[in-house]
Design an enzyme around this catalytic site. Structure first.
Site, PDB file in Angstrom:
ATOM      1  N   HIS A 477      38.708  47.134  41.080  1.00  0.00           N
ATOM      2  CA  HIS A 477      38.062  47.219  42.399  1.00  0.00           C
ATOM      3  C   HIS A 477      36.549  47.011  42.261  1.00  0.00           C
ATOM      4  O   HIS A 477      35.960  46.180  42.948  1.00  0.00           O
ATOM      5  CB  HIS A 477      38.352  48.581  43.022  1.00  0.00           C
ATOM      6  N   GLU A 478      35.937  47.781  41.367  1.00  0.00           N
ATOM      7  CA  GLU A 478      34.486  47.677  41.219  1.00  0.00           C
ATOM      8  C   GLU A 478      34.082  46.320  40.646  1.00  0.00           C
ATOM      9  O   GLU A 478      33.030  45.776  41.004  1.00  0.00           O
ATOM     10  CB  GLU A 478      33.951  48.818  40.347  1.00  0.00           C
ATOM     11  N   HIS A 481      33.813  43.913  43.454  1.00  0.00           N
ATOM     12  CA  HIS A 481      32.470  43.974  44.042  1.00  0.00           C
ATOM     13  C   HIS A 481      31.481  43.231  43.147  1.00  0.00           C
ATOM     14  O   HIS A 481      30.608  42.498  43.623  1.00  0.00           O
ATOM     15  CB  HIS A 481      32.005  45.429  44.155  1.00  0.00           C
ATOM     16  N   HIS A 484      31.459  39.628  43.617  1.00  0.00           N
ATOM     17  CA  HIS A 484      30.798  39.261  44.871  1.00  0.00           C
ATOM     18  C   HIS A 484      29.307  39.025  44.614  1.00  0.00           C
ATOM     19  O   HIS A 484      28.692  38.136  45.232  1.00  0.00           O
ATOM     20  CB  HIS A 484      31.007  40.381  45.891  1.00  0.00           C
TER      21      HIS A 484
END
Length: 693
Positions: A477-478, A481, A484
């Site tokens: 998940h991190e 990010h 991104h």
């Protein structure tokens, strides 16, 4: 500060000197707490001078002398603040936390006159009003619109009296948010439970090793402790056979910030909510949620409530059915007690073992931290063509931090990625992504410095850190990010990477989680930390079959927190002056099963009270999940989870475009249509769940 002192400081303060480090990275080994206030002082002065020059420019406003000039301003402030807030969150000490109290106030006092500057806003508004006559690229048009919106929503169009009050409110909120986070950190640092030999029933070897490492970190060699880090609490509640100790740990965890002592956050919350409500009304909105959600994909509190209630009903029904099964299991074992919140994870794990013949302890030896990092990197290589090489020459803020250089497919430098994975007392709880420098191309091709921070338990005695499936998912998940920020390809800093709506920012992260639980990935990277043997097919099959287990519980603990966040910010602040009573009344109103606790009780809900980034916005994870559940279907439809054509659309329209495109348009450009709402319920196994009473 005198001119002489300023000159001396500029020559000796590493924050004010040119960084002669690889890729101009912060020289953490040279930076000391005493360097920050002088550096902020200089940065504030430089930025103020830049804004003054813009507002005194006699030339007619144009995109270059107003919007671009604004984008170029404040470079030193961004540089100093990025380093400072990384340390505040990831490696604080009493000196840093004391400075944080002053900096939070000074930051508000610095930004208020900029964001409410009538002359500057007049120049921006003139360009915005005439935007159709300007010859701008699509990114420039987006930047103009976002800049105008940001200033308007900060109060730049208010009268002088209203601006003055908004400035006071912003200063007070900055101080209160800092106090809130310091209180939670204080409670987490103050408490631990030492585990004697008789206290370890049910606990795995890997948990005991992590508990010993936690004790070592706190200067207690040879001991084993449970801390209030979620990575310590949740596995303890899941596996400890000592019901009395589960209760003790659970109550300490849920009492953070709610203890009647110096770290109590109840009064802080009341003040924050009253000030937010007043600010919203000054801006012409009935409540803070209406103000906040105007600038989001959701747009209105009603739209948010509609999504949350649609998910709440089947999730609650599923949780109640699961509760009854857990109570039956307790009774069958001869237990003469009623299921409580500190029992749920323990008996849910037993039920999962009985029904799916699977438990986390069986798979954790195959999910070593290093292998899961390698898996996350490999997926990024296969999807986006980037490669990773660890660097040992980059200064870091703690010896545990690791750094990788990322290169594009053509071999050119793309980014640096910092991974700070282990829990420690100097770090706040949770997991997050941030940056030390954002990608931009306004003045040369600026490569980003991206950070992931987690709170995994460190292995003891040289053993590797072993992750639960949830922790492995958190890592992905991190890193989603992180991608991104890493893959961002925009010109302007304000549109870089994660500078998007809060209810869109979780799409790249939650979407990336899907790859972690795919057989194609696990078969390669899930290997036993001692033998190197791959994950047995039988265990893999049982893991995949058990993925939806306990989803009623997981969904209820999240959605209840999101609903309370929404109610805090839609109801009058006076209604929640007694925070505990408000919390209890709202839980009763929605029919919260008393055997399940909020994922974040109000007094420790840093997402919404340590700052306002997720205030009235905690729903965003679920709003984004509607998209991510649907988005992964594009790869499934293609029959290849690394399909090059789908990956290119994902890269171009989601991961690299930052805030340069409207999020709805970005999603449709990737998927070819709007998201299918039922994808979320289907993913969580909540379609066709019988209704509960």
């Amino acid at each position: 500060m005198s001119d002489t002192a300023a000159v001396i400081d500029a020559q000796t303060n590493p924050l004010l000197m040119a960084w002669e480090t690889p890729h101009q990275t912060p020289p953490f080994d040279a930076i000391r707490p005493e360097h920050f206030l002088p550096a902020f002082e200089r940065a504030f002065a430089d930025h103020t001078a830049e804004i003054t020059a813009m507002t005194h420019d006699p030339a007619e406003p144009d995109f270059a002398n107003t919007i671009t000039a604004l984008e170029r301003s404040g470079k030193l402030l961004s540089k100093v603040a990025a380093v400072f807030y990384d340390l505040v969150s990831a490696h604080s000490n009493p000196a840093i936390l004391e400075i944080d109290k002053e900096v939070s106030l000074r930051m508000a006092r610095h930004w208020n006159p900029i964001m409410m500057n009538a002359v500057l806003f007049g120049r921006i508004a003139l360009l915005y009003d005439n935007r159709k006559t300007l010859t701008l690229t699509s990114e420039e048009q987006r930047l103009l619109e976002r800049t105008y919106t940001r200033f308007r929503r900060a109060g730049a169009g208010l009268n002088d009296e209203a601006k003055a009050r908004m400035a006071e409110i912003n200063e007070q909120l900055a101080q209160l948010g800092t106090s809130f986070s310091h209180h939670v950190l204080g409670d987490e640092q103050d408490w631990f439970l030492e585990l004697g030999e008789d206290d370890r029933a049910g606990l795995s070897e890997s948990f005991i090793a992590a508990a010993k490492a936690a004790a070592e970190e706190r200067g207690m060699p040879g001991k084993a402790i449970v801390t209030l880090s979620r990575s310590s609490v949740e596995p303890f509640l899941q596996s400890s056979a000592r019901r009395d100790l589960r209760e003790k740990v659970f109550k300490a965890f849920t009492a953070r910030g709610d203890n009647g002592k110096s770290n109590d956050n109840n009064a802080v919350i009341g003040e924050i909510l009253a000030l937010r409500e007043e600010a919203a009304k000054i801006m012409g909105f009935p409540n803070f949620a209406a103000y906040r959600l105007e600038d989001s994909m959701a747009k209105t509190p009603e739209a948010v409530r509609g999504l949350l209630e649609r998910v709440w009903k089947p999730a609650r029904a599923k949780a109640l059915a699961d509760r009854d099964q857990l109570q039956e299991m307790i009774t069958a074992e001869g237990g003469n007690f009623k299921l409580e919140a500190w029992d749920w994870r323990y008996y849910a794990e037993k039920l999962r073992q009985a029904k799916a013949n699977f438990d986390d302890a069986a798979i954790k030896p195959y999910l070593s931290l290093d292998n899961m990092i390698a898996a996350a990197f490999d997926c990024a290589t296969r999807l986006f063509g980037i490669t990773f090489a660890e660097r040992s020459d980059i200064p870091v803020w703690h010896p545990d931090v690791r750094v990788w250089e990322i290169k594009a497919a053509d071999g050119s430098h793309k980014a640096l990625f910092y991974g700070d994975y282990f829990a420690r007392p100097s770090k706040r709880s949770g997991a997050w992504m941030t940056s030390l420098r954002d990608q931009q191309k306004l003045d040369g091709d600026i490569a980003p410095l991206i950070i992931n921070v987690c709170n995994f338990a460190k292995g003891a005695d040289g053993q590797p850190s072993l992750l639960s499936p949830d922790e492995a998912r958190t890592l992905f998940h991190e890193f989603g990010h992180g991608l991104h920020g890493i893959l961002s390809n925009v010109t302007y800093p304000s549109l870089s990477g994660t500078a998007v709506f809060t209810d869109f920012v979780e799409l790249p992260s939650q979407l990336y989680e899907h790859w972690q639980e795919r057989p194609e990935v696990l078969q390669t990277f899930a290997r036993h930390y001692q033998t190197g043997e791959p994950l047995p097919q039988d265990l893999l099959d049982r893991f995949l079959a058990a993925r939806r287990f306990n989803q009623g519980f997981a969904t209820v603990e999240f959605v209840s927190s999101a609903l309370i966040d929404l109610e805090f910010h839609t109801q009058p602040a006076a209604a929640s002056k007694d925070v505990r009573a408000f919390e209890q009344a709202e839980l009763e109103k929605i029919g919260m099963p008393k055997e399940i606790a909020l994922r974040h009780r109000p007094t420790q809900f840093g997402h919404i009270f340590s700052g306002d980034h997720y205030a009235a916005g905690y729903y965003s994870y679920m709003w984004s999940e509607v998209m991510d559940a649907d988005a992964f279907g594009a790869f499934e439809d293609a029959g290849n989870i690394f399909d090059p054509a789908v990956a290119k659309r994902l890269h171009d329209n989601v991961y690299s475009s930052g805030g340069s495109v409207d999020p709805e348009a970005a999603y449709v450009a990737f998927r070819g249509r709007e998201p299918e709402p039922d994808a979320l319920l289907r993913r969580r196994g909540l379609l066709d769940v019988p209704k509960a009473a």
